[in-house]
Design a protein around this motif. Structure first.
Motif, PDB file in Angstrom:
ATOM      1  N   ILE A   1       0.820  -1.211   0.000  1.00 56.65           N
ATOM      2  CA  ILE A   1       0.000   0.000   0.000  1.00 56.65           C
ATOM      3  C   ILE A   1       0.855   1.262   0.000  1.00 56.65           C
ATOM      4  O   ILE A   1       0.614   2.193  -0.771  1.00 56.65           O
ATOM      5  N   LEU A   2       1.887   1.301   0.840  1.00 55.48           N
ATOM      6  CA  LEU A   2       2.650   2.536   1.035  1.00 55.48           C
ATOM      7  C   LEU A   2       3.918   2.643   0.208  1.00 55.48           C
ATOM      8  O   LEU A   2       4.423   3.741   0.005  1.00 55.48           O
ATOM      9  N   GLY A   3       4.487   1.537  -0.231  1.00 60.80           N
ATOM     10  CA  GLY A   3       5.749   1.594  -0.953  1.00 60.80           C
ATOM     11  C   GLY A   3       6.946   1.416  -0.032  1.00 60.80           C
ATOM     12  O   GLY A   3       6.803   1.132   1.163  1.00 60.80           O
ATOM     13  N   SER A   4       8.118   1.596  -0.593  1.00 61.36           N
ATOM     14  CA  SER A   4       9.362   1.242   0.100  1.00 61.36           C
ATOM     15  C   SER A   4       9.675   2.110   1.316  1.00 61.36           C
ATOM     16  O   SER A   4       9.876   1.599   2.419  1.00 61.36           O
TER      17      SER A   4
ATOM     18  N   TYR B   1       9.977  -1.413  -2.948  1.00 60.36           N
ATOM     19  CA  TYR B   1      10.905  -0.996  -4.004  1.00 60.36           C
ATOM     20  C   TYR B   1      10.628  -1.751  -5.307  1.00 60.36           C
ATOM     21  O   TYR B   1      10.607  -1.156  -6.391  1.00 60.36           O
ATOM     22  N   ILE B   2      10.410  -3.062  -5.184  1.00 63.47           N
ATOM     23  CA  ILE B   2      10.105  -3.853  -6.388  1.00 63.47           C
ATOM     24  C   ILE B   2       8.854  -3.301  -7.071  1.00 63.47           C
ATOM     25  O   ILE B   2       8.822  -3.125  -8.292  1.00 63.47           O
ATOM     26  N   LEU B   3       7.834  -2.995  -6.280  1.00 69.05           N
ATOM     27  CA  LEU B   3       6.590  -2.470  -6.850  1.00 69.05           C
ATOM     28  C   LEU B   3       6.786  -1.084  -7.458  1.00 69.05           C
ATOM     29  O   LEU B   3       6.234  -0.788  -8.516  1.00 69.05           O
ATOM     30  N   GLU B   4       7.566  -0.251  -6.804  1.00 67.98           N
ATOM     31  CA  GLU B   4       7.828   1.095  -7.327  1.00 67.98           C
ATOM     32  C   GLU B   4       8.601   1.050  -8.640  1.00 67.98           C
ATOM     33  O   GLU B   4       8.406   1.891  -9.516  1.00 67.98           O
ATOM     34  N   LYS B   5       9.492   0.085  -8.779  1.00 68.24           N
ATOM     35  CA  LYS B   5      10.316  -0.003  -9.983  1.00 68.24           C
ATOM     36  C   LYS B   5       9.636  -0.777 -11.106  1.00 68.24           C
ATOM     37  O   LYS B   5      10.093  -0.741 -12.246  1.00 68.24           O
TER      38      LYS B   5
ATOM     39  N   GLY C   1      13.982  -8.193  10.094  1.00 64.80           N
ATOM     40  CA  GLY C   1      13.739  -8.510   8.693  1.00 64.80           C
ATOM     41  C   GLY C   1      12.532  -7.785   8.114  1.00 64.80           C
ATOM     42  O   GLY C   1      12.480  -7.516   6.915  1.00 64.80           O
ATOM     43  N   PHE C   2      11.555  -7.455   8.980  1.00 71.92           N
ATOM     44  CA  PHE C   2      10.370  -6.733   8.505  1.00 71.92           C
ATOM     45  C   PHE C   2      10.750  -5.398   7.864  1.00 71.92           C
ATOM     46  O   PHE C   2      10.117  -4.970   6.904  1.00 71.92           O
ATOM     47  N   ILE C   3      11.757  -4.746   8.400  1.00 71.08           N
ATOM     48  CA  ILE C   3      12.182  -3.444   7.875  1.00 71.08           C
ATOM     49  C   ILE C   3      12.717  -3.618   6.450  1.00 71.08           C
ATOM     50  O   ILE C   3      12.297  -2.916   5.521  1.00 71.08           O
ATOM     51  N   LEU C   4      13.627  -4.562   6.296  1.00 78.32           N
ATOM     52  CA  LEU C   4      14.200  -4.834   4.977  1.00 78.32           C
ATOM     53  C   LEU C   4      13.130  -5.359   4.015  1.00 78.32           C
ATOM     54  O   LEU C   4      13.067  -4.953   2.851  1.00 78.32           O
ATOM     55  N   THR C   5      12.269  -6.225   4.524  1.00 84.20           N
ATOM     56  CA  THR C   5      11.186  -6.775   3.711  1.00 84.20           C
ATOM     57  C   THR C   5      10.277  -5.676   3.175  1.00 84.20           C
ATOM     58  O   THR C   5       9.940  -5.648   1.982  1.00 84.20           O
ATOM     59  N   ALA C   6       9.853  -4.773   4.056  1.00 85.71           N
ATOM     60  CA  ALA C   6       8.968  -3.687   3.631  1.00 85.71           C
ATOM     61  C   ALA C   6       9.641  -2.825   2.572  1.00 85.71           C
ATOM     62  O   ALA C   6       9.018  -2.456   1.573  1.00 85.71           O
ATOM     63  N   PHE C   7      10.928  -2.529   2.782  1.00 81.10           N
ATOM     64  CA  PHE C   7      11.629  -1.689   1.820  1.00 81.10           C
ATOM     65  C   PHE C   7      11.746  -2.396   0.465  1.00 81.10           C
ATOM     66  O   PHE C   7      11.411  -1.815  -0.580  1.00 81.10           O
ATOM     67  N   ILE C   8      12.222  -3.628   0.463  1.00 79.19           N
ATOM     68  CA  ILE C   8      12.452  -4.351  -0.803  1.00 79.19           C
ATOM     69  C   ILE C   8      11.128  -4.632  -1.518  1.00 79.19           C
ATOM     70  O   ILE C   8      11.027  -4.453  -2.742  1.00 79.19           O
ATOM     71  N   THR C   9      10.111  -5.046  -0.782  1.00 79.54           N
ATOM     72  CA  THR C   9       8.810  -5.311  -1.396  1.00 79.54           C
ATOM     73  C   THR C   9       8.267  -4.049  -2.065  1.00 79.54           C
ATOM     74  O   THR C   9       7.852  -4.070  -3.229  1.00 79.54           O
TER      75      THR C   9
ATOM     76  N   ILE D   1       2.538 -10.002  -6.120  1.00 83.18           N
ATOM     77  CA  ILE D   1       2.809 -11.378  -5.664  1.00 83.18           C
ATOM     78  C   ILE D   1       4.303 -11.651  -5.702  1.00 83.18           C
ATOM     79  O   ILE D   1       4.873 -12.187  -4.737  1.00 83.18           O
ATOM     80  N   VAL D   2       4.963 -11.275  -6.790  1.00 83.45           N
ATOM     81  CA  VAL D   2       6.426 -11.454  -6.880  1.00 83.45           C
ATOM     82  C   VAL D   2       7.119 -10.702  -5.736  1.00 83.45           C
ATOM     83  O   VAL D   2       7.990 -11.249  -5.057  1.00 83.45           O
ATOM     84  N   ALA D   3       6.719  -9.462  -5.528  1.00 87.39           N
ATOM     85  CA  ALA D   3       7.348  -8.643  -4.493  1.00 87.39           C
ATOM     86  C   ALA D   3       7.098  -9.212  -3.100  1.00 87.39           C
ATOM     87  O   ALA D   3       8.018  -9.258  -2.261  1.00 87.39           O
ATOM     88  N   ASN D   4       5.887  -9.672  -2.832  1.00 87.53           N
ATOM     89  CA  ASN D   4       5.575 -10.201  -1.502  1.00 87.53           C
ATOM     90  C   ASN D   4       6.195 -11.568  -1.250  1.00 87.53           C
ATOM     91  O   ASN D   4       6.577 -11.866  -0.120  1.00 87.53           O
ATOM     92  N   VAL D   5       6.316 -12.397  -2.270  1.00 87.26           N
ATOM     93  CA  VAL D   5       7.027 -13.669  -2.089  1.00 87.26           C
ATOM     94  C   VAL D   5       8.511 -13.389  -1.834  1.00 87.26           C
ATOM     95  O   VAL D   5       9.127 -14.015  -0.958  1.00 87.26           O
TER      96      VAL D   5
END
Length: 190
Positions: free
Chosen positions: A49-52, A103-107, A93-101, A116-120
């Motif tokens: 919802i919010l992005g990286s 980031y993938i969506l933003e890019k 890990g939640f911090i890194l997970t939220a950022f990477i997930t 789904i790709v980003a959340n997996v």
């Protein structure tokens, strides 16, 4: 919207999603070492919802609330000892997970397949971060740490990744339509 209003909205969003994570952390299925909880679903929702940046800020806020002793972690636990304990790696890990997930969506694109790709990917990051700390804190072998910290969570993690993607994309679109968030959810530079 003024730069101050954008920054305030950024902070409020982070606080709301840190609170959502704290609430969802209390939905849990106890297992011997690491419980299955709603935390990871909340992390995926937050990032989708919010992005990286806002997602990572929300998770930093969540970890900080727990670190100072508020009972926001699974099982109404809190305190620095939880972060230093066997399950603390998941929380970090939640911090890194939220950022990477995010980031993938933003890019790429905020759509269901990419979510789904980003959340997996995020699920894998969370499990790896958690397993590394679990291994060292409990002095386990890698096989023991994987058996306790990864394998029991793969199936439910995939379900949560799908749910976070599906619900997150729907909520994000509605928040954009309501003009609560913009396509670009980053705060204005100072």
């Amino acid at each position: 919207m003024s730069p101050q209003s954008k920054k305030l909205r950024f902070i409020v969003n982070g606080a709301l999603f840190a609170a959502l994570t704290a609430i969802m952390a209390q939905i849990e299925i106890p297992l011997p070492i690491v419980p299955i909880s709603g935390q990871t679903l909340a992390v995926g929702l937050t990032a989708t919802i919010l992005g990286s940046r806002q997602g990572a800020v929300a998770m930093v806020g969540y970890a900080a609330l727990g670190a100072v002793g508020l009972p926001v972690f699974a099982g109404f636990s809190g305190g620095a000892q939880v972060l230093a304990g066997p399950t603390g790696g998941y929380i970090f890990g939640f911090i890194l997970t939220a950022f990477i997930t995010g980031y993938i969506l933003e890019k790429t694109s905020f759509n269901l397949p990419m979510a789904i790709v980003a959340n997996v990917t995020g699920m894998i990051i969370t499990l790896l971060c958690g397993t590394i700390q679990l291994k060292f804190v409990l002095d386990m072998t890698w096989n023991q740490a994987l058996a306790a910290g990864v394998y029991p969570f793969i199936a439910v993690g995939l379900i949560k990744a799908f749910l976070a993607s599906w619900i997150g994309i729907i909520v994000r679109k509605r928040l954009i339509q309501a003009r609560y968030i913009k396509e670009d959810t980053q705060p204005a530079a100072s």
